[in-house]
Design a protein around this motif. Structure first.
Motif, PDB file in Angstrom:
ATOM      1  N   ASN A  75     -13.996   1.757  -3.758  1.00  0.00           N
ATOM      2  CA  ASN A  75     -14.058   0.168  -3.140  1.00  0.00           C
ATOM      3  C   ASN A  75     -14.825  -1.368  -3.665  1.00  0.00           C
ATOM      4  O   ASN A  75     -15.137  -1.437  -2.755  1.00  0.00           O
ATOM      5  N   LYS A 123     -10.911  -9.838  -2.871  1.00  0.00           N
ATOM      6  CA  LYS A 123     -11.535 -10.027  -1.647  1.00  0.00           C
ATOM      7  C   LYS A 123      -9.554 -10.328  -1.065  1.00  0.00           C
ATOM      8  O   LYS A 123      -9.290  -9.965   0.088  1.00  0.00           O
ATOM      9  N   GLN A 126      -7.786  -7.352  -1.159  1.00  0.00           N
ATOM     10  CA  GLN A 126      -8.354  -6.157  -0.004  1.00  0.00           C
ATOM     11  C   GLN A 126      -7.680  -6.807   1.311  1.00  0.00           C
ATOM     12  O   GLN A 126      -6.866  -6.215   2.283  1.00  0.00           O
ATOM     13  N   LYS A 129      -3.991  -5.669   1.500  1.00  0.00           N
ATOM     14  CA  LYS A 129      -4.164  -4.303   1.762  1.00  0.00           C
ATOM     15  C   LYS A 129      -3.963  -4.094   3.213  1.00  0.00           C
ATOM     16  O   LYS A 129      -3.241  -3.501   3.957  1.00  0.00           O
ATOM     17  N   GLN A 130      -5.119  -4.901   4.104  1.00  0.00           N
ATOM     18  CA  GLN A 130      -5.082  -4.883   5.031  1.00  0.00           C
ATOM     19  C   GLN A 130      -3.922  -5.153   6.030  1.00  0.00           C
ATOM     20  O   GLN A 130      -3.415  -5.074   6.772  1.00  0.00           O
TER      21      GLN A 130
END
Length: 202
Positions: A75, A123, A126, A129-130
């Protein structure tokens, strides 16, 4: 005050590596590691956990694209650095999901702009994805609650609305979440079914 990014540089050409480090540190970034080969880059990343890595494609031991694959699993976002601008190299960089691509020699403005863009892009990825993980978890919780509601409805002979109210009351009494109560009800229901089946077999 924002914490400056920590950046790992993996570049086998010493002068290029020194120049990149100087430009990054002048801009306020922290260079957490300098490496001249791919294997050292992986080991250094394991020790220092950088926010971003700048990897030369052509390096000894492990090339930058192989390192980028490893960093993807760790990551760590990467910017690929190379003297080659052929489409084949760019295509390979895209395959390892590089967040940026710089052609050597790079200018200070070009480097700093790419660092900002690459990290912002990473970012964003990410965050998406979250959000997807949270949505998936929310759907799973809703299914669990619905399953428990059906069990209570059948067991008590009440409407689904009343079964849901029963779930809410139990959650409030036990001071736990609705999904935790639902999981307990499903678990007890499964245990009871196993016990009933066992009694029948005996």
């Amino acid at each position: 005050m924002m914490i400056p990014l920590s950046i790992l540089i993996a570049e086998d050409e010493v002068l290029t590596r020194v120049d990149i480090k100087a430009m990054l540190e002048k801009a306020g970034y922290v260079v957490c590691g300098e490496c001249s080969d791919g294997r050292d880059a992986v080991n250094t990343a394991k020790r220092t956990s950088p926010d971003l890595a700048i990897l030369d494609i052509m390096m000894p031991k492990l090339d930058g694209l192989e390192v980028a694959k490893i960093f993807q699993n760790m990551n760590i976002p990467v910017i690929m650095l190379t003297a080659y601008s052929q489409p084949s190299f760019i295509s390979r960089a895209e395959c390892v999901h590089a967040c940026g691509y710089l052609i050597k020699p790079t200018s200070e403005n070009g480097l700093l702009a790419m660092v900002r863009i690459a990290y912002a892009r990473w970012k964003d990825t990410q965050n998406i994805k979250q959000e997807l993980a949270e949505t998936k978890n929310q759907l799973a919780n809703q299914q669990t609650i619905a399953h428990a509601r059906v069990i209570l409805k059948d067991k008590l002979g009440v409407s689904e609305q009343e079964a849901h109210r029963q779930l809410l009351r139990q959650a409030m009494q036990k001071r736990v979440t609705l999904v935790e109560v639902a999981k307990q009800i499903i678990s007890s229901h499964k245990a009871a079914k196993v016990l009933n089946n066992s009694d029948r077999n005996n």
